[in-house]
Design a protein around this motif. Structure first.
Motif, PDB file in Angstrom:
ATOM      1  N   ASN A   1       2.220  -2.948 -13.226  1.00 19.44           N
ATOM      2  CA  ASN A   1       1.502  -4.066 -12.603  1.00 19.44           C
ATOM      3  C   ASN A   1       1.842  -5.416 -13.250  1.00 19.44           C
ATOM      4  OD1 ASN A   1       0.074  -2.137 -10.987  1.00 19.44           O
ATOM      5  ND2 ASN A   1      -1.325  -1.793 -12.716  1.00 19.44           N
TER       6      ASN A   1
ATOM      7  N   GLU B   1       5.759  -7.018 -10.294  1.00 17.16           N
ATOM      8  CA  GLU B   1       5.843  -6.599  -8.890  1.00 17.16           C
ATOM      9  C   GLU B   1       6.504  -7.631  -7.998  1.00 17.16           C
ATOM     10  OE1 GLU B   1       3.196  -6.747 -10.715  1.00 17.16           O
ATOM     11  OE2 GLU B   1       2.205  -4.801 -10.813  1.00 17.16           O
ATOM     12  N   SER B   2       6.668  -8.831  -8.484  1.00 15.83           N
ATOM     13  CA  SER B   2       7.241  -9.883  -7.651  1.00 15.83           C
ATOM     14  C   SER B   2       8.687  -9.593  -7.249  1.00 15.83           C
ATOM     15  CB  SER B   2       7.184 -11.231  -8.385  1.00 15.83           C
ATOM     16  OG  SER B   2       7.871 -11.153  -9.627  1.00 15.83           O
TER      17      SER B   2
ATOM     18  N   GLU C   1       0.125   0.142  -1.742  1.00 14.87           N
ATOM     19  CA  GLU C   1      -0.948  -0.742  -1.263  1.00 14.87           C
ATOM     20  C   GLU C   1      -0.528  -2.207  -1.269  1.00 14.87           C
ATOM     21  OE1 GLU C   1      -1.391  -0.566  -5.722  1.00 14.87           O
ATOM     22  OE2 GLU C   1      -0.775   0.756  -4.066  1.00 14.87           O
ATOM     23  N   ARG C   2       0.565  -2.541  -1.930  1.00 12.50           N
ATOM     24  CA  ARG C   2       1.012  -3.935  -2.005  1.00 12.50           C
ATOM     25  C   ARG C   2       2.231  -4.202  -1.132  1.00 12.50           C
ATOM     26  NH1 ARG C   2       0.401  -5.195  -8.520  1.00 12.50           N
ATOM     27  NH2 ARG C   2      -1.513  -3.999  -8.822  1.00 12.50           N
ATOM     28  N   ILE C   3       2.807  -3.167  -0.557  1.00 14.74           N
ATOM     29  CA  ILE C   3       3.955  -3.323   0.331  1.00 14.74           C
ATOM     30  C   ILE C   3       3.459  -3.113   1.758  1.00 14.74           C
ATOM     31  CG2 ILE C   3       6.269  -2.505   0.885  1.00 14.74           C
ATOM     32  CD1 ILE C   3       6.510  -1.460  -1.947  1.00 14.74           C
ATOM     33  N   ASP C   4       3.486  -4.157   2.559  1.00 12.32           N
ATOM     34  CA  ASP C   4       2.909  -4.094   3.907  1.00 12.32           C
ATOM     35  C   ASP C   4       3.592  -3.045   4.773  1.00 12.32           C
ATOM     36  OD1 ASP C   4       1.186  -6.113   3.183  1.00 12.32           O
ATOM     37  OD2 ASP C   4       2.501  -7.714   3.938  1.00 12.32           O
TER      38      ASP C   4
ATOM     39  N   LYS D   1      -3.755   6.185  -0.424  1.00 12.18           N
ATOM     40  CA  LYS D   1      -4.080   4.766  -0.544  1.00 12.18           C
ATOM     41  C   LYS D   1      -4.363   4.123   0.814  1.00 12.18           C
ATOM     42  CE  LYS D   1      -1.331   4.087  -4.764  1.00 12.18           C
ATOM     43  NZ  LYS D   1      -0.180   3.393  -5.393  1.00 12.18           N
ATOM     44  N   ARG D   2      -3.605   4.544   1.825  1.00 15.63           N
ATOM     45  CA  ARG D   2      -3.762   3.944   3.158  1.00 15.63           C
ATOM     46  C   ARG D   2      -3.713   5.057   4.200  1.00 15.63           C
ATOM     47  NH1 ARG D   2       0.828  -0.650   2.975  1.00 15.63           N
ATOM     48  NH2 ARG D   2      -0.094  -1.223   5.006  1.00 15.63           N
TER      49      ARG D   2
ATOM     50  N   TYR E   1       3.558   1.442  -5.442  1.00 15.79           N
ATOM     51  CA  TYR E   1       2.968   0.153  -5.039  1.00 15.79           C
ATOM     52  C   TYR E   1       2.786   0.096  -3.525  1.00 15.79           C
ATOM     53  CZ  TYR E   1       4.213  -1.158  -9.793  1.00 15.79           C
ATOM     54  OH  TYR E   1       4.309  -1.201 -11.160  1.00 15.79           O
TER      55      TYR E   1
END
Length: 858
Positions: free
Chosen positions: A420, A423-424, A454-457, A491-492, A452
């Motif tokens: 974390n 991640e950029s 939940e952070r990758i659309d 997560k999704r 990651y």
């Protein structure tokens, strides 16, 4: 002498040579001896001239005598009876007034591996050890070690070891160094207490150290490295005496001195003294880097050990290890490891700039390792991690395929070390998905997407792109896809419900890899019984990875430090890992003529097949017909391929069995979550051992021919207990009684150290593979010979064909059909013999008679 090789003469001229050897003309005799040595050197058989050559040994010409001795050393092994004829000549030469002849005679007798000559050597050797000339004494000292190879008990009984210890106080440095070398060799070969170092002995060795030749100094320094001082004062005294050897021009002397200093510093407690000597080690090691490439490589392998033991030795010399344009690739690779070890907060900028420069080279292997070293620096130095990540992003933007893939692998490790935090850069990584063709890079990218999610659309779309070629991916990629899909679902769940159903169906119904299939069953059970528990397990915090710069464990490092400048320090393995002392002793005779194998098949069998106890399932097959087994690059013969078109295809379709009814009755929660039943995991019993790890160089193999639901296959399990990745596994069967052959080539992924892989390969019946005649050691004919090839070697073994695996359970045959089948058999397949001489009312007697008759017909 070279002129005699120009006119090689004709074969069959031994008769002429024999006449010339018996000539009274000294020049003619000398020329004849030279011709004999010429023919011997060129590989011609001149053993028939043994008697004539031995008769020339009494010549006063020193040149001729040396050539005769060379001839005797070469042929005494094959002509031991005739070699005894030369014993009297040797004994007489040992008393010659010329010390060169005395030393030459003793040395030659020691080189001849004949027991009778060795026994006759004892008395001349005893006199030579106390000879007035130091040249004779130093030669005799080495001769004791040679004699020990032939007869250790003889050396011990004659008291030669005690004499060698007395020679440590000799006034001649060369005699002392040879005595040390001989005692050290004897100690290694079986008498550990041959060389007992005391304070007085060490003092004597230090006194003669400066006067010895460079190789004598190496022998003495190696012995001193095994000495444990009685106190710190003695250790410092030894350090002072050996320190000047660091300036020696010979690299072996420098490394041996380094070994002594590094070992003695463990005893010294004064930090100032330790700092002084550690600082003194740096310049000599740097000087070694100006030698030839081969010496640089050996020095670098030793420097890696020294830097791990004493990290401050070369902390200010990082520029010395920058790669040059003309360095060989093997030197460049070692320099990269040293640069990572020496990297710190003060020099990281210089090191990173070097690594960036290396990443633009044309050698793919070198570039990939340079990129990986950037990641190692990031893991090692937390303060420099951001700078390392920026460098990796810059390299990714070059769009060079292999650079991008290696950078993705490295960034995955950085994410594990610093979760974390960076991640950029994920967006930059996702832009290069289409260019990935390396399995490790694919697995790394899939791991990043799942970690990651939940952070990758568009995580679902990215994973779906990988799933299109799921069956074609390697095991590592399949496992990561399975885990990443489950992570995305946890997560999704709203976007991954159908995807996880599809993936679980793929791995449990279509995958033949037990690791992938078992993990799929595990996830399915977790999701069906307790989704919260699945989330706690799958999404749990992972332990961060550690710096892998110091890869060598402490105990192994201490052993390797004690072997600096030896082969063990280059291999980074203990000597026992690559030296069989017994075999080494048996092969020490440099003049022994090796017996050549009859063919490449025999060579492979003798060098790679492993011996085994009687009754084991592993058997050497060097004498068996294994020629057709050795075509391991094309294991499926055309005849086998033709059989695939027969009705056996239906029998050998090894599809995964459908879930059982009991499995369908369990997991009601899964119906709500995934819309499908929970499968029952396949049972995995223990398979018989075909190849033990100690016989397979670290590869352990289990297997059995099995039939499941009418499907015949060879279930195999490969376990890797070695320290390297097991890959390139190939498998083949020899001709056998029922003609079993592989229906398709064996396909296995790479097996990491400590890992295992189980696979079932389909079998078919191939008429061209039927061998009615039993193989060697297989009187019953129910044994099939196997060949296994991998990066660890080629191994030949055997397995039995169990009748139960070849028959259909519960099958019955009507009596009239049986009689019709029996009567239709060809007459040549039937053997008729009358039995008589036993009562018909005694079943045991009938059974015994039938058994005896069966053995006779065989």
């Amino acid at each position: 002498m070279s002129n005699y090789f120009k006119d090689q003469g004709k074969r069959g001229e031994n008769a002429e040579l024999q006449e010339e050897l018996a000539s009274t003309d000294k020049n003619k005799k000398r020329d004849a001896v030279k011709k004999v040595i010429r023919d011997m050197t060129l590989g011609k058989d001149v053993a028939g001239l043994f008697t004539a050559v031995v008769n020339c040994m009494m010549t006063p010409n020193l040149e001729v005598r040396k050539l005769v001795y060379l001839y005797l050393i070469n042929y005494a092994k094959t002509q031991p009876d005739l070699a005894i004829m030369a014993v009297n000549g040797f004994v007489k030469d040992c008393g010659d007034p010329n010390p060169i002849i005395r030393a030459l005679a003793v040395r030659t007798m020691g080189c001849i591996r004949v027991q009778q000559i060795s026994e006759s050597l004892c008395e001349p050797l005893r006199r030579a050890l106390k000879d007035s000339d130091p040249y004779v004494r130093k030669t005799a000292a080495i001769c004791v070690a040679k004699l020990y190879e032939i007869s250790p008990d003889l050396v011990t009984d004659q008291g030669f070891i005690d004499t060698l210890n007395d020679m440590l106080g000799d006034g001649n440095p060369m005699v002392v160094s040879n005595a040390v070398a001989a005692l050290a060799e004897i100690s290694v070969r079986g008498t550990p207490k041959a060389l007992v170092l005391k304070n007085s002995t060490v003092t004597k060795l230090l006194n003669v150290l400066n006067e010895c030749s460079e190789w004598g100094q190496v022998f003495i320094l190696d012995v001193l490295s095994s000495y444990t001082p009685s106190d710190k004062t003695e250790a410092v005294n030894i350090l002072e005496r050996v320190k000047p050897r660091l300036q020696h021009a010979n690299s072996a002397v420098v490394l041996s001195t380094t070994k002594v200093i590094v070992k003695l510093l463990d005893i010294v407690t004064d930090s100032e003294v330790v700092r002084t000597y550690v600082k003194a080690l740096g310049p000599p090691l740097v000087t070694l880097m100006s030698n030839e490439a081969e010496i640089q490589y050996v020095a670098l392998r030793n420097i890696i050990l020294i830097c791990q033991k004493r990290p401050s030795v070369l902390s200010n010399e990082v520029k010395v290890f920058f790669c040059k344009y003309n360095d060989p690739i093997y030197v460049k690779m070692e320099k990269l490891d040293v640069l990572v070890m020496l990297a710190n907060e003060n020099n990281i900028e210089q090191v990173l700039m070097e690594f960036m420069e290396y990443a633009t080279e044309i050698d793919c292997e070198f570039v990939c390792k340079a990129v990986r070293c950037i990641g190692r620096c990031a893991i090692k130095l937390q303060g420099a991690a951001e700078r390392c990540v920026n460098v990796l992003v810059t390299l990714i933007q070059t769009k060079v395929n292999y650079v991008v893939q290696e950078a993705i692998i490295v960034i995955r490790d950085i994410f594990r070390k610093y979760p974390n935090k960076y991640e950029s850069v994920i967006g930059t990584l996702c832009e290069n998905l289409d260019t990935l063709d390396n399995s490790e890079a694919k697995a790394s990218m899939v791991w990043i997407i799942g970690e990651y999610a939940e952070r990758i659309d568009n995580a679902g779309e990215l994973l779906d792109g990988f799933l299109e070629s799921f069956s074609e991916e390697t095991t590592a990629v399949q496992l990561q896809l399975l885990t990443a899909t489950v992570k995305l679902f946890l997560k999704r769940p709203q976007i991954a419900q159908e995807m996880v159903k599809r993936v679980l169906a793929l791995v449990t119904h279509e995958s033949d890899n037990p690791d992938v299939r078992d993990r799929g069953y595990m996830y399915w059970r977790l999701l069906s019984t307790n989704p919260e528990a699945a989330k706690a397990i799958v999404l749990a915090d992972k332990p961060t990875i550690e710096d892998d710069t110091n890869l060598i464990e402490a105990a192994l490092l201490e052993d390797l430090i004690g072997n600096l400048s030896n082969l063990a320090s280059v291999y980074h393995k203990r000597p026992t890992a690559f030296i069989d002392r017994k075999k080494a002793n048996d092969s020490m005779d440099d003049y022994e003529e090796a017996e050549e194998p009859d063919s490449a098949q025999a060579t492979a069998s003798e060098t790679r097949a492993q011996e085994h106890p009687q009754g084991s399932r592993e058997q050497e097959s060097a004498k068996a017909p294994v020629v057709d087994m050795l075509m391991l690059d094309d294991p499926v013969a055309p005849a086998t391929q033709a059989v695939r078109e027969t009705k056996l295809d239906d029998l050998l379709s090894l599809d995964a069995p459908a879930p059982t009814q009991s499995a369908r009755s369990q997991g009601a929660d899964l119906l709500d979550m995934l819309g499908g039943p929970s499968p029952a995991p396949a049972s995995s019993g223990q398979l018989p051992t075909l190849l033990a790890a100690d016989k397979g160089n670290g590869m352990e193999m289990h297997g059995a021919i099995k039939q499941v639901n009418g499907q015949l296959g060879y279930e195999l399990e490969f376990k890797n207990v070695s320290s390297t990745v097991l890959n390139g596994i190939n498998f083949q069967m020899n001709k056998n009684l029922v003609g079993l052959a592989l229906k398709a080539p064996l396909q296995t992924p790479d097996v990491p150290p400590g890992g295992s892989h189980r696979v079932t390969v389909a079998l078919a019946s191939d008429p061209s593979k039927i061998e009615v005649k039993p193989h060697a050691g297989n009187a019953g004919g129910n044994v099939v010979q196997l060949a296994v090839k991998s990066n660890l070697g080629v191994f030949y073994l055997t397995d039995s064909i169990e009748l139960a695996a070849m028959t259909t359970p519960g099958f019955s045959l009507a009596p009239n059909v049986y009689m019709s089948t029996w009567q239709n058999l060809p007459a040549e397949n039937q053997t008729v013999k009358d039995l008589s001489g036993f009562p018909m009312n005694k079943p045991n007697a009938i059974e015994q008679a039938l058994q005896v008759d069966e053995e006779e017909m065989r």
